[in-house]
Design a protein around this motif. Structure first.
Motif, PDB file in Angstrom:
ATOM      1  N   ALA A 408      62.141  59.638  66.234  1.00  0.00           N
ATOM      2  CA  ALA A 408      62.100  61.817  65.753  1.00  0.00           C
ATOM      3  C   ALA A 408      62.703  61.893  67.708  1.00  0.00           C
ATOM      4  O   ALA A 408      62.668  62.786  68.055  1.00  0.00           O
ATOM      5  CB  ALA A 408      60.474  62.046  65.793  1.00  0.00           C
ATOM      6  N   GLY A 409      62.764  60.739  68.126  1.00  0.00           N
ATOM      7  CA  GLY A 409      63.749  61.144  69.928  1.00  0.00           C
ATOM      8  C   GLY A 409      62.578  60.981  71.143  1.00  0.00           C
ATOM      9  O   GLY A 409      62.951  62.004  71.636  1.00  0.00           O
ATOM     10  N   ASP A 410      61.318  60.570  70.660  1.00  0.00           N
ATOM     11  CA  ASP A 410      60.266  60.226  71.015  1.00  0.00           C
ATOM     12  C   ASP A 410      60.811  59.120  71.822  1.00  0.00           C
ATOM     13  O   ASP A 410      60.511  58.255  71.051  1.00  0.00           O
ATOM     14  CB  ASP A 410      59.398  60.342  70.692  1.00  0.00           C
ATOM     15  N   GLU A 411      60.535  58.682  72.878  1.00  0.00           N
ATOM     16  CA  GLU A 411      61.137  58.179  74.321  1.00  0.00           C
ATOM     17  C   GLU A 411      59.466  56.625  73.779  1.00  0.00           C
ATOM     18  O   GLU A 411      58.964  55.905  74.214  1.00  0.00           O
ATOM     19  CB  GLU A 411      60.700  57.827  75.377  1.00  0.00           C
ATOM     20  N   ARG A 412      58.515  57.592  73.765  1.00  0.00           N
ATOM     21  CA  ARG A 412      57.354  56.416  72.904  1.00  0.00           C
ATOM     22  C   ARG A 412      56.970  56.334  71.628  1.00  0.00           C
ATOM     23  O   ARG A 412      56.179  54.636  71.774  1.00  0.00           O
ATOM     24  CB  ARG A 412      55.703  57.884  73.199  1.00  0.00           C
ATOM     25  N   ASN A 413      58.085  56.318  70.613  1.00  0.00           N
ATOM     26  CA  ASN A 413      57.907  56.175  69.351  1.00  0.00           C
ATOM     27  C   ASN A 413      59.167  55.190  69.338  1.00  0.00           C
ATOM     28  O   ASN A 413      59.864  54.678  70.147  1.00  0.00           O
ATOM     29  CB  ASN A 413      57.844  57.039  68.579  1.00  0.00           C
ATOM     30  N   LEU A 414      58.706  54.081  68.306  1.00  0.00           N
ATOM     31  CA  LEU A 414      59.700  52.952  67.879  1.00  0.00           C
ATOM     32  C   LEU A 414      60.550  53.393  67.122  1.00  0.00           C
ATOM     33  O   LEU A 414      60.604  53.666  66.025  1.00  0.00           O
ATOM     34  CB  LEU A 414      58.734  51.637  67.571  1.00  0.00           C
ATOM     35  N   LEU A 415      61.938  52.829  67.445  1.00  0.00           N
ATOM     36  CA  LEU A 415      62.972  53.202  66.532  1.00  0.00           C
ATOM     37  C   LEU A 415      62.560  51.808  65.143  1.00  0.00           C
ATOM     38  O   LEU A 415      62.521  50.766  64.821  1.00  0.00           O
ATOM     39  CB  LEU A 415      64.198  53.010  66.422  1.00  0.00           C
ATOM     40  N   SER A 416      62.800  52.661  64.014  1.00  0.00           N
ATOM     41  CA  SER A 416      63.054  51.121  62.821  1.00  0.00           C
ATOM     42  C   SER A 416      64.226  51.618  61.748  1.00  0.00           C
ATOM     43  O   SER A 416      64.796  52.735  61.929  1.00  0.00           O
ATOM     44  CB  SER A 416      61.758  52.089  61.857  1.00  0.00           C
ATOM     45  N   ALA A 417      64.451  50.366  60.964  1.00  0.00           N
ATOM     46  CA  ALA A 417      64.908  50.122  60.091  1.00  0.00           C
ATOM     47  C   ALA A 417      64.614  49.506  58.766  1.00  0.00           C
ATOM     48  O   ALA A 417      63.294  48.697  58.785  1.00  0.00           O
ATOM     49  CB  ALA A 417      65.800  49.286  60.546  1.00  0.00           C
ATOM     50  N   LEU A 418      65.545  50.023  57.252  1.00  0.00           N
ATOM     51  CA  LEU A 418      64.862  49.512  56.122  1.00  0.00           C
ATOM     52  C   LEU A 418      65.004  48.775  55.527  1.00  0.00           C
ATOM     53  O   LEU A 418      66.550  49.989  55.338  1.00  0.00           O
ATOM     54  CB  LEU A 418      64.254  50.881  55.751  1.00  0.00           C
ATOM     55  N   VAL A 419      64.932  47.345  55.373  1.00  0.00           N
ATOM     56  CA  VAL A 419      66.054  46.363  54.048  1.00  0.00           C
ATOM     57  C   VAL A 419      65.316  46.755  52.872  1.00  0.00           C
ATOM     58  O   VAL A 419      64.542  46.775  52.747  1.00  0.00           O
ATOM     59  CB  VAL A 419      65.652  45.462  55.379  1.00  0.00           C
ATOM     60  N   LEU A 420      66.853  46.905  52.621  1.00  0.00           N
ATOM     61  CA  LEU A 420      65.919  47.237  50.475  1.00  0.00           C
ATOM     62  C   LEU A 420      67.321  45.866  49.985  1.00  0.00           C
ATOM     63  O   LEU A 420      68.262  45.984  50.499  1.00  0.00           O
ATOM     64  CB  LEU A 420      67.399  48.838  49.745  1.00  0.00           C
ATOM     65  N   PRO A 421      66.346  45.597  48.472  1.00  0.00           N
ATOM     66  CA  PRO A 421      65.646  46.281  48.353  1.00  0.00           C
ATOM     67  C   PRO A 421      64.216  46.248  48.425  1.00  0.00           C
ATOM     68  O   PRO A 421      63.183  46.422  47.695  1.00  0.00           O
ATOM     69  CB  PRO A 421      65.842  45.741  46.702  1.00  0.00           C
ATOM     70  N   GLU A 422      63.827  44.855  49.227  1.00  0.00           N
ATOM     71  CA  GLU A 422      62.957  44.144  49.597  1.00  0.00           C
ATOM     72  C   GLU A 422      61.825  45.410  50.553  1.00  0.00           C
ATOM     73  O   GLU A 422      60.723  45.154  50.408  1.00  0.00           O
ATOM     74  CB  GLU A 422      63.137  43.020  50.514  1.00  0.00           C
ATOM     75  N   ALA A 423      61.786  47.048  50.962  1.00  0.00           N
ATOM     76  CA  ALA A 423      61.063  47.077  51.011  1.00  0.00           C
ATOM     77  C   ALA A 423      60.976  46.943  52.580  1.00  0.00           C
ATOM     78  O   ALA A 423      59.935  47.107  52.701  1.00  0.00           O
ATOM     79  CB  ALA A 423      60.329  47.340  50.459  1.00  0.00           C
ATOM     80  N   LEU A 424      61.545  46.167  53.140  1.00  0.00           N
ATOM     81  CA  LEU A 424      60.699  45.483  55.083  1.00  0.00           C
ATOM     82  C   LEU A 424      60.965  45.935  56.061  1.00  0.00           C
ATOM     83  O   LEU A 424      62.493  46.860  56.470  1.00  0.00           O
ATOM     84  CB  LEU A 424      61.156  44.425  54.394  1.00  0.00           C
ATOM     85  N   ILE A 425      60.056  46.769  56.118  1.00  0.00           N
ATOM     86  CA  ILE A 425      60.499  48.132  58.050  1.00  0.00           C
ATOM     87  C   ILE A 425      60.463  47.106  58.701  1.00  0.00           C
ATOM     88  O   ILE A 425      59.732  46.200  59.541  1.00  0.00           O
ATOM     89  CB  ILE A 425      59.315  48.926  57.694  1.00  0.00           C
TER      90      ILE A 425
END
Length: 489
Positions: A408-425
């Motif tokens: 969300a544009g906050d330097e304190r937060n981590l960037l995430s990706a979602l792998v489908l169809p395993e639903a692995l973040i």
């Protein structure tokens, strides 16, 4: 806790520990403790039967009751389950301490909820959908907001965990919002351009959706695509029309109060808001101006300093992408979501998004909306269509609805990706958070392990050992492009 609890490895094994705790404690304070049929300790009288509660006597004094049993609760064991890679410890969300009461009297509602969540957690990392081929895999990446260093770190993590060849053959979808808030909008756009060209040359599929922040940037510079057959349209009508409903005093918050009419005619309503000082807290456009070496509100300076390929890249970004996947069904990727317009399959608004027609509406709800687009329209959910978006500043995986915006544009937060169809973040720091795919796609069939995220599969072992020194497993490694002026170069 006693030695008999040291081998507990189930992060949700609180219920099965309670009888052992009661047995270890023996007689707790006063009253004999015996396990109930549901596995929890109950206070008993001396005879083993529940102590009766006598009514008040003639004197009006209450009869003494058996003291309440206080069972000692063991500490929650370390979170080392549900990890697709044994060397990593996935972050499992533990149950709240208020979910299961810290007394011997636990309500049946709390117990059933506890057991239901425990069953859901057990299947999250080990029950998969149909066997996954690399070309059927989808990698979704949330809002970037000018943070090229996080984008590069996340991409490297995806290659290390999944494998370079698996990432190359998968469909990669960026959900939009590449500018504002972060300090490196220019470097991020250059990195995205290089990455997309690199993958396009090798036949890989990459989709970069348009977000509401890019919509505002293009609207400010007059680069928004106009409806077909209405090339003569004037963007002044979005903020100066007869049917435009604006809040009182809003015109004084916009950019360009002293600009000439010939300039304002080319600026969309959202562009005037985006460059205004009052909306800086919402959009964070100052960071984009600074990234290109100009001051906030300098329209001519920003237009001159932005490379034409950056403007063309943002102009060509699709507003929606529809993917028919053989494993998870139809997925609609859009920045904010779809509105329940009452039509049978929302085909009208999807076609309007495909044509990238802004029209004269102040803002497209599918790019700017909040509550109205938070859920999948019921008529699409009944047909098994899943809506995937970012924008909302949260991570939510529900029935045919995915929201991925952890940073969300906050330097304190981590960037995430979602792998489908395993639903692995997958997070940028290497943290793996597996979810239950059947909670998102309930129509799919659970099969035995064999997916990439399964720790026992050969491909998962190859992904774990790709960076290990002395490994005998050969994995194709690609050198990914980087931005010309990236802070990591």
């Amino acid at each position: 806790m006693g030695a008999q609890h040291a081998s507990v490895t189930d992060a949700y094994g609180l219920a099965k520990c309670l009888p052992d705790v009661a047995a270890e404690k023996g007689v707790i304070e006063s009253g004999k403790v015996t396990p109930r049929s549901d596995g929890f300790a109950s206070p008993r009288g001396r005879s083993g039967t529940p102590s009766p509660r006598s009514p008040r006597g003639r004197s009006g004094t209450p009869s003494p009751r058996s003291p309440r049993v206080k069972a000692r609760i063991p500490k929650r064991p370390s979170e080392e389950v549900l990890s697709p890679v044994p060397s990593e410890r996935a972050k499992v969300q533990p149950l709240s301490r208020r979910t299961v009461q810290r007394s011997s009297r636990v309500s049946n509602t709390a117990l059933s909820d506890f057991r239901r969540r425990r069953r859901g957690a057990d299947c999250g990392a080990r029950c998969y959908l149909e066997p996954v081929t690399d070309t059927d895999r989808i990698i979704v990446i949330g809002d970037l907001h000018g943070m090229v260093h996080k984008a590069k770190a996340l991409w490297q993590t995806l290659e290390d965990r999944l494998g370079c060849q698996q990432v190359m053959q998968a469909l990669v979808v960026f959900l939009g919002d590449y500018c504002d808030r972060g300090l490196y909008t220019k470097e991020l756009l250059q990195w995205l351009l290089s990455l997309k060209r690199y993958r396009d040359r090798r036949g890989a599929r990459t989709v970069c959706l348009l977000g509401n922040h890019e919509f505002c940037l293009l609207g400010f510079l007059g680069w928004l695509p106009k409806p077909v057959g209405c090339e003569h349209i004037c963007w002044r009508q979005t903020w100066d029309g007869d049917d435009v409903n604006l809040a009182r005093g809003e015109r004084g918050r916009w950019w360009g109060l002293d600009e000439e009419d010939s300039v304002l005619d080319e600026v969309h309503l959202q562009g005037r808001r985006w460059a205004g000082a009052v909306y800086e807290r919402s959009y964070g456009s100052t960071a984009t101006f600074a990234s290109y070496g100009t001051s906030r509100g300098d329209r001519y300076g920003l237009f001159q300093s932005m490379p034409e390929e950056h403007l063309q890249f943002l102009h060509d970004c699709p507003w929606v992408h529809v993917e028919d996947n053989p494993l998870v069904g139809r997925c609609v990727f859009v920045h904010a979501g779809l509105d329940s317009d009452g039509t049978e399959d929302c085909c009208e608004q999807i076609e309007r998004l495909r044509s990238r027609e802004a029209g004269l509406e102040p803002q497209p709800e599918q790019l700017f909306g909040r509550d109205r687009v938070l859920h999948t329209p019921p008529q699409l959910a009944r047909k098994g269509v899943t809506v995937i978006s970012g924008h909302h500043g949260r991570v939510m995986l529900r029935h045919h609805r995915i929201i991925l915006d952890s940073c969300a544009g906050d330097e304190r937060n981590l960037l995430s990706a979602l792998v489908l169809p395993e639903a692995l973040i997958v997070q940028q720091d290497g943290t793996l958070d597996p979810r239950d795919p059947c909670a998102i796609f309930p129509g799919r069939v659970r099969l035995t392990a064999g997916s990439l995220a399964d720790p026992s599969s050969p491909r998962a072992r190859a992904a774990r050992n790709v960076a290990s020194p002395g490994s005998t497993i050969k994995t194709e490694v690609h050198t990914m492009p980087r931005g010309d002026s990236s802070p990591l170069d």
